[in-house]
Design a protein around this motif. Structure first.
Motif, short mmCIF file in Angstrom:
data_model
loop_
_atom_site.label_atom_id
_atom_site.label_comp_id
_atom_site.label_asym_id
_atom_site.label_seq_id
_atom_site.Cartn_x
_atom_site.Cartn_y
_atom_site.Cartn_z
N ILE A 216 0.84 -1.20 0.00
CA ILE A 216 0.00 0.00 0.00
C ILE A 216 0.87 1.25 0.00
CG2 ILE A 216 -1.72 1.32 1.31
CD1 ILE A 216 -2.86 -1.34 2.26
N ARG A 217 1.97 1.22 0.76
CA ARG A 217 2.88 2.37 0.81
C ARG A 217 3.48 2.65 -0.55
NH1 ARG A 217 8.37 3.49 1.48
NH2 ARG A 217 8.85 5.19 2.92
N GLU A 218 3.88 1.60 -1.27
CA GLU A 218 4.45 1.79 -2.59
C GLU A 218 3.44 2.37 -3.57
OE1 GLU A 218 7.85 1.25 -3.85
OE2 GLU A 218 7.79 1.74 -1.72
N ASP A 219 2.19 1.90 -3.48
CA ASP A 219 1.16 2.43 -4.37
C ASP A 219 0.93 3.92 -4.15
OD1 ASP A 219 0.48 0.45 -6.09
OD2 ASP A 219 -1.56 0.18 -5.36
N ILE A 220 1.08 4.36 -2.89
CA ILE A 220 0.83 5.77 -2.57
C ILE A 220 2.07 6.63 -2.80
CG2 ILE A 220 0.23 7.37 -0.71
CD1 ILE A 220 -1.43 5.11 0.53
N MET A 221 3.23 6.16 -2.34
CA MET A 221 4.43 6.98 -2.33
C MET A 221 5.44 6.61 -3.40
SD MET A 221 5.08 7.12 1.80
CE MET A 221 6.51 8.18 1.59
N GLY A 222 5.38 5.40 -3.90
CA GLY A 222 6.39 4.94 -4.85
C GLY A 222 6.17 5.45 -6.26
N ARG A 223 7.01 5.00 -7.14
CA ARG A 223 6.96 5.43 -8.54
C ARG A 223 6.36 4.37 -9.45
NH1 ARG A 223 12.69 7.07 -10.28
NH2 ARG A 223 11.58 8.25 -11.87
N ALA A 224 5.83 3.27 -8.85
CA ALA A 224 5.25 2.20 -9.66
C ALA A 224 4.10 1.56 -8.89
CB ALA A 224 6.31 1.15 -9.98
N SER A 225 3.14 1.01 -9.65
CA SER A 225 1.99 0.36 -9.03
C SER A 225 2.41 -0.97 -8.40
CB SER A 225 0.90 0.11 -10.08
OG SER A 225 1.38 -0.78 -11.08
N VAL A 226 1.70 -1.38 -7.36
CA VAL A 226 1.98 -2.65 -6.69
C VAL A 226 0.70 -3.46 -6.53
CG1 VAL A 226 2.87 -3.76 -4.62
CG2 VAL A 226 3.97 -1.69 -5.47
N VAL A 227 -0.27 -2.93 -5.79
CA VAL A 227 -1.51 -3.66 -5.54
C VAL A 227 -2.26 -3.92 -6.85
CG1 VAL A 227 -3.73 -3.63 -4.35
CG2 VAL A 227 -1.70 -2.68 -3.22
N SER A 228 -2.42 -2.89 -7.66
CA SER A 228 -3.15 -3.05 -8.91
C SER A 228 -2.42 -3.97 -9.88
CB SER A 228 -3.39 -1.68 -9.56
OG SER A 228 -2.16 -1.02 -9.81
N THR A 229 -1.09 -4.06 -9.74
CA THR A 229 -0.32 -4.94 -10.62
C THR A 229 -0.68 -6.40 -10.39
OG1 THR A 229 1.52 -3.38 -10.68
CG2 THR A 229 2.01 -5.66 -11.28
N MET A 230 -0.96 -6.76 -9.13
CA MET A 230 -1.34 -8.14 -8.83
C MET A 230 -2.79 -8.42 -9.19
SD MET A 230 0.04 -10.91 -8.07
CE MET A 230 1.68 -10.36 -7.58
N ILE A 231 -3.50 -7.42 -9.67
CA ILE A 231 -4.87 -7.61 -10.17
C ILE A 231 -4.88 -7.65 -11.69
CG2 ILE A 231 -7.19 -6.62 -10.27
CD1 ILE A 231 -6.66 -5.40 -7.51
N SER A 232 -4.22 -6.67 -12.30
CA SER A 232 -4.22 -6.58 -13.76
C SER A 232 -3.02 -7.28 -14.40
CB SER A 232 -4.22 -5.12 -14.18
OG SER A 232 -2.99 -4.50 -13.83
N GLY A 233 -1.94 -7.41 -13.65
CA GLY A 233 -0.72 -7.97 -14.21
C GLY A 233 0.23 -6.93 -14.76
N HIS A 234 -0.24 -5.68 -14.92
CA HIS A 234 0.56 -4.62 -15.52
C HIS A 234 1.21 -3.73 -14.46
CE1 HIS A 234 -0.58 -5.05 -19.80
NE2 HIS A 234 -1.67 -5.60 -19.29
#
Length: 239
Positions: A216-234
């Motif tokens: 969740i921290r990476e999705d908010i503060m990082g430069r790349a998606s994390v949570v959504s990546t494990m849903i869409s694959g992208h």
């Protein structure tokens, strides 16, 4: 310069991708990996909750045992989730062989490569708020990769000790006793295996908390998606 929505696959997968500033989205996690992830999440929740109550049973209730089979249902749920967890892990290992390179990241860590330790140090500074922005990675970043490898080792330990304890109930000569019966004598006695298995459960709990927080921290503060990546694959990059 890499074109939008494409990537030069010749670039080492563990290297930061800050030089590909035009990169926006890359297909990273294939469908089998994503399906395994979410089934594994559900199995782990059931295993941790039921495992806690197996180690610390609910108070006994008056009346016939047939009318108070709650602990029996809890054990059944635990065993069922354990089978799903173990079959899922076998399937995940298989897909690491036949899937793309990102499917193999969980099973090894490039500890003999200097850039890995440099990236690990950079991510450590990022997670401790000592760095303004992290490097960009297609798959797991170096710290996440080490954590996932640690999770894999703990998962294997839990499977071996869990099925060794399961073999006691299924009795001598069962498939569980044949495959995992050697674990209890190796570790001392049944209670020792129970204790280590329960400690492994708490290690899983700690990993889960840290994993959810960092994702969740990476999705908010990082430069790349994390949570959504494990849903869409992208993997979607920002900035």
């Amino acid at each position: 310069m890499t074109e939008k929505n494409t990537i030069d696959v010749s670039v080492d997968d563990d290297s930061p991708k800050s030089q590909t500033e035009s990169l926006r989205s890359v297909y990273v996690y294939e469908a089998p990996v994503r399906i395994w992830h979410w089934i594994n999440v559900l199995a782990m929740i059931v295993l941790m909750v039921t495992g806690y109550f197996i180690g610390k049973p609910l108070p006994t209730q008056p009346g016939e045992a047939s009318a108070n089979f709650l602990m029996g249902y809890i054990r059944f749920a635990h065993f069922t989730a354990a089978y799903i967890f173990s079959i899922g892990m076998l399937a995940r290992i298989y897909w690491a062989i036949v899937g793309n390179r990102h499917a193999r990241e969980m099973f090894w860590v490039p500890i003999f490569r200097a850039y890995y330790w440099k990236g690990l140090w950079s991510m450590l500074k990022w997670y401790t708020f000592s760095l303004s922005k992290p490097n960009r990675y297609l798959g797991h970043n170096p710290m996440a990769r080490m954590a996932m490898f640690g999770y894999f080792l703990i998962a294997i330990f839990m499977l071996f000790t869990g099925f060794a304890l399961y073999a006691e109930g299924s009795q001598r000569g069962s498939w569980a006793d044949t495959v995992f019966g050697w674990v209890i004598p190796l570790m001392g006695q049944s209670q020792d295996v129970h204790t280590w298995h329960r400690l492994g459960m708490w290690a899983m709990v700690i990993f889960t908390i840290m994993h959810i927080y960092s994702a969740i921290r990476e999705d908010i503060m990082g430069r790349a998606s994390v949570v959504s990546t494990m849903i869409s694959g992208h993997r979607t990059f920002k900035g």
